[in-house]
Design a protein around this motif. Structure first.
Motif, PDB file in Angstrom:
ATOM      1  N   PHE A  66      54.340  58.127   9.385  1.00 24.96           N
ATOM      2  CA  PHE A  66      54.531  57.356   8.531  1.00 24.96           C
ATOM      3  C   PHE A  66      55.766  57.948   7.506  1.00 24.96           C
ATOM      4  O   PHE A  66      55.559  59.194   7.148  1.00 24.96           O
ATOM      5  N   LEU A  67      56.796  57.405   7.259  1.00 22.44           N
ATOM      6  CA  LEU A  67      57.902  57.960   6.590  1.00 22.44           C
ATOM      7  C   LEU A  67      58.070  56.972   5.266  1.00 22.44           C
ATOM      8  O   LEU A  67      58.079  55.875   5.294  1.00 22.44           O
ATOM      9  N   SER A  68      57.648  57.706   4.121  1.00 24.91           N
ATOM     10  CA  SER A  68      57.428  57.064   2.778  1.00 24.91           C
ATOM     11  C   SER A  68      58.498  57.336   1.885  1.00 24.91           C
ATOM     12  O   SER A  68      58.861  58.627   1.883  1.00 24.91           O
ATOM     13  N   VAL A  69      59.105  56.483   1.074  1.00 18.86           N
ATOM     14  CA  VAL A  69      60.011  56.785  -0.003  1.00 18.86           C
ATOM     15  C   VAL A  69      59.495  56.249  -1.183  1.00 18.86           C
ATOM     16  O   VAL A  69      59.086  54.971  -1.453  1.00 18.86           O
ATOM     17  N   LYS A  70      59.179  57.215  -2.034  1.00 20.23           N
ATOM     18  CA  LYS A  70      58.668  56.896  -3.629  1.00 20.23           C
ATOM     19  C   LYS A  70      59.622  56.107  -4.596  1.00 20.23           C
ATOM     20  O   LYS A  70      60.797  56.061  -4.141  1.00 20.23           O
ATOM     21  N   ALA A  71      59.162  55.838  -5.367  1.00 19.62           N
ATOM     22  CA  ALA A  71      60.055  55.072  -6.579  1.00 19.62           C
ATOM     23  C   ALA A  71      61.340  56.066  -7.019  1.00 19.62           C
ATOM     24  O   ALA A  71      62.270  55.692  -7.384  1.00 19.62           O
ATOM     25  N   THR A 101      59.491  57.921  19.553  1.00 21.16           N
ATOM     26  CA  THR A 101      58.368  57.458  18.913  1.00 21.16           C
ATOM     27  C   THR A 101      58.547  56.720  17.788  1.00 21.16           C
ATOM     28  O   THR A 101      59.748  56.898  17.215  1.00 21.16           O
ATOM     29  N   THR A 102      57.807  55.414  17.546  1.00 17.78           N
ATOM     30  CA  THR A 102      58.173  54.692  16.397  1.00 17.78           C
ATOM     31  C   THR A 102      57.653  55.289  15.176  1.00 17.78           C
ATOM     32  O   THR A 102      56.568  55.894  14.864  1.00 17.78           O
ATOM     33  N   ILE A 103      58.609  55.455  14.130  1.00 14.61           N
ATOM     34  CA  ILE A 103      58.459  55.849  12.704  1.00 14.61           C
ATOM     35  C   ILE A 103      58.307  54.731  11.854  1.00 14.61           C
ATOM     36  O   ILE A 103      58.907  53.826  11.862  1.00 14.61           O
ATOM     37  N   PHE A 104      56.987  54.507  11.397  1.00 10.73           N
ATOM     38  CA  PHE A 104      56.602  53.587  10.035  1.00 10.73           C
ATOM     39  C   PHE A 104      57.194  53.880   8.963  1.00 10.73           C
ATOM     40  O   PHE A 104      56.824  55.061   8.468  1.00 10.73           O
ATOM     41  N   PHE A 105      58.229  52.816   8.470  1.00  8.14           N
ATOM     42  CA  PHE A 105      58.979  53.334   7.222  1.00  8.14           C
ATOM     43  C   PHE A 105      58.269  52.474   6.342  1.00  8.14           C
ATOM     44  O   PHE A 105      58.285  51.175   6.320  1.00  8.14           O
ATOM     45  N   GLN A 106      58.098  53.123   4.887  1.00 10.22           N
ATOM     46  CA  GLN A 106      57.554  52.153   4.050  1.00 10.22           C
ATOM     47  C   GLN A 106      58.227  52.787   2.652  1.00 10.22           C
ATOM     48  O   GLN A 106      58.523  54.082   2.464  1.00 10.22           O
ATOM     49  N   ALA A 107      58.379  51.795   1.810  1.00  6.26           N
ATOM     50  CA  ALA A 107      59.370  52.157   0.507  1.00  6.26           C
ATOM     51  C   ALA A 107      58.695  51.408  -0.598  1.00  6.26           C
ATOM     52  O   ALA A 107      57.987  50.399  -0.470  1.00  6.26           O
ATOM     53  N   ASP A 108      58.567  52.173  -1.747  1.00  6.86           N
ATOM     54  CA  ASP A 108      58.326  51.391  -3.128  1.00  6.86           C
ATOM     55  C   ASP A 108      59.066  50.367  -3.369  1.00  6.86           C
ATOM     56  O   ASP A 108      60.195  50.290  -3.227  1.00  6.86           O
ATOM     57  N   LYS A 109      58.682  49.265  -4.212  1.00  5.66           N
ATOM     58  CA  LYS A 109      59.353  48.149  -4.505  1.00  5.66           C
ATOM     59  C   LYS A 109      60.504  48.395  -5.342  1.00  5.66           C
ATOM     60  O   LYS A 109      61.635  47.946  -5.333  1.00  5.66           O
ATOM     61  N   GLY A 110      60.362  49.562  -6.090  1.00  2.00           N
ATOM     62  CA  GLY A 110      61.377  49.921  -6.858  1.00  2.00           C
ATOM     63  C   GLY A 110      62.747  50.841  -6.347  1.00  2.00           C
ATOM     64  O   GLY A 110      63.485  50.925  -7.190  1.00  2.00           O
ATOM     65  N   VAL A 111      62.574  50.895  -5.120  1.00  2.00           N
ATOM     66  CA  VAL A 111      63.561  51.943  -4.484  1.00  2.00           C
ATOM     67  C   VAL A 111      64.861  51.141  -4.027  1.00  2.00           C
ATOM     68  O   VAL A 111      64.745  49.950  -3.707  1.00  2.00           O
ATOM     69  N   ASP A 112      65.913  51.556  -4.572  1.00  2.00           N
ATOM     70  CA  ASP A 112      67.289  50.760  -4.352  1.00  2.00           C
ATOM     71  C   ASP A 112      67.722  50.595  -2.812  1.00  2.00           C
ATOM     72  O   ASP A 112      67.528  51.532  -1.909  1.00  2.00           O
ATOM     73  N   TYR A 113      68.237  49.466  -2.484  1.00  2.00           N
ATOM     74  CA  TYR A 113      68.445  49.045  -1.125  1.00  2.00           C
ATOM     75  C   TYR A 113      69.575  50.369  -0.555  1.00  2.00           C
ATOM     76  O   TYR A 113      69.539  50.629   0.539  1.00  2.00           O
ATOM     77  N   GLY A 114      70.377  50.775  -1.440  1.00  2.00           N
ATOM     78  CA  GLY A 114      71.301  51.784  -0.975  1.00  2.00           C
ATOM     79  C   GLY A 114      70.713  53.114  -0.410  1.00  2.00           C
ATOM     80  O   GLY A 114      71.018  53.792   0.416  1.00  2.00           O
ATOM     81  N   ASP A 115      69.404  53.211  -1.227  1.00  2.00           N
ATOM     82  CA  ASP A 115      68.739  54.655  -1.042  1.00  2.00           C
ATOM     83  C   ASP A 115      68.017  54.248   0.660  1.00  2.00           C
ATOM     84  O   ASP A 115      67.871  55.168   1.135  1.00  2.00           O
ATOM     85  N   LYS A 130      63.534  53.906  16.711  1.00  2.00           N
ATOM     86  CA  LYS A 130      62.732  52.978  16.616  1.00  2.00           C
ATOM     87  C   LYS A 130      62.018  53.095  15.378  1.00  2.00           C
ATOM     88  O   LYS A 130      61.232  54.013  15.062  1.00  2.00           O
ATOM     89  N   VAL A 131      62.316  52.093  14.476  1.00  2.00           N
ATOM     90  CA  VAL A 131      61.593  52.233  13.257  1.00  2.00           C
ATOM     91  C   VAL A 131      60.856  50.841  13.041  1.00  2.00           C
ATOM     92  O   VAL A 131      61.392  49.845  13.134  1.00  2.00           O
ATOM     93  N   GLY A 132      59.621  51.024  12.443  1.00  2.00           N
ATOM     94  CA  GLY A 132      58.871  49.886  12.044  1.00  2.00           C
ATOM     95  C   GLY A 132      58.705  49.920  10.665  1.00  2.00           C
ATOM     96  O   GLY A 132      58.321  50.574   9.829  1.00  2.00           O
ATOM     97  N   LEU A 133      58.921  48.722   9.987  1.00  2.00           N
ATOM     98  CA  LEU A 133      58.829  48.560   8.583  1.00  2.00           C
ATOM     99  C   LEU A 133      57.503  47.955   8.177  1.00  2.00           C
ATOM    100  O   LEU A 133      56.859  47.109   8.859  1.00  2.00           O
ATOM    101  N   VAL A 134      57.133  48.853   7.285  1.00  2.00           N
ATOM    102  CA  VAL A 134      55.589  48.508   6.745  1.00  2.00           C
ATOM    103  C   VAL A 134      55.517  47.838   5.434  1.00  2.00           C
ATOM    104  O   VAL A 134      56.377  47.889   4.610  1.00  2.00           O
ATOM    105  N   GLY A 135      54.837  46.684   5.394  1.00  2.00           N
ATOM    106  CA  GLY A 135      54.685  45.594   4.510  1.00  2.00           C
ATOM    107  C   GLY A 135      53.149  45.327   4.101  1.00  2.00           C
ATOM    108  O   GLY A 135      52.412  46.016   4.893  1.00  2.00           O
ATOM    109  N   LEU A 136      52.957  44.656   2.909  1.00  2.00           N
ATOM    110  CA  LEU A 136      51.608  44.224   2.511  1.00  2.00           C
ATOM    111  C   LEU A 136      51.309  43.036   3.466  1.00  2.00           C
ATOM    112  O   LEU A 136      51.930  42.289   3.674  1.00  2.00           O
ATOM    113  N   GLU A 137      49.925  43.179   3.961  1.00  2.00           N
ATOM    114  CA  GLU A 137      49.394  41.987   4.427  1.00  2.00           C
ATOM    115  C   GLU A 137      48.873  41.107   3.529  1.00  2.00           C
ATOM    116  O   GLU A 137      48.242  41.324   2.578  1.00  2.00           O
TER     117      GLU A 137
END
Length: 142
Positions: A66-71, A101-115, A130-137
């Motif tokens: 998991f690759l996460s980007v905080k606010a 390897t698939t990297i699961f990418f998740q980000a906070d809602k407040g993160v700018d699209y450019g970032d 290979k990047v998988g976008l993670v969202g809320l179910e």
């Protein structure tokens, strides 16, 4: 059908068996112009508030990365904080150099699209395509 004229005493006209491609080229040029005019009309630039997905989630691998980007734009791989400069090296160590390897990418809602795109570019630059976008179910509405 074309004709080939011979010079001489023979009055018979011989047939020329070459294909006349001029009408074909004319039709192709007209179609090209039609598609060049119609193609920009097929794209739509409308802002849309997309709904959450109700699709069945794909099965998760045994040890997902998991690759996460905080606010505040801090990057985390799993629980470990990394900098954008060391992202590629840390991913290589985490995946044992397996670039497929698939990297699961998740980000906070407040993160700018450019970032987000900057992090995606760093992933691509490191060779991880290979990047998988993670969202809320969400529950499916009946």
């Amino acid at each position: 059908m074309g004709l080939h004229l011979k010079e001489g005493a023979d009055d018979d006209l011989a047939e020329n068996h070459e294909i006349n491609v001029t009408p074909f080229i004319d039709v192709m040029l007209v179609l090209l112009i039609i598609f060049m005019v119609a193609a920009p009309l097929a794209t739509v630039d409308i802002k849309v508030d997309l709904p959450a997905s109700t699709a069945k989630p794909a099965p998760r691998p045994e040890k997902p990365v998991f690759l996460s980007v905080k606010a505040d734009q801090r990057l985390f791989i799993g629980e470990d904080e990394v900098t954008p400069e060391t992202l590629g090296a840390f991913l290589d160590a985490k995946t044992h150099g397996k670039k497929d390897t698939t990297i699961f990418f998740q980000a906070d809602k407040g993160v700018d699209y450019g970032d987000l795109m900057s992090v995606m570019d760093k992933l691509r630059g490191a060779g991880y395509l290979k990047v998988g976008l993670v969202g809320l179910e969400t529950a499916a509405k009946k």
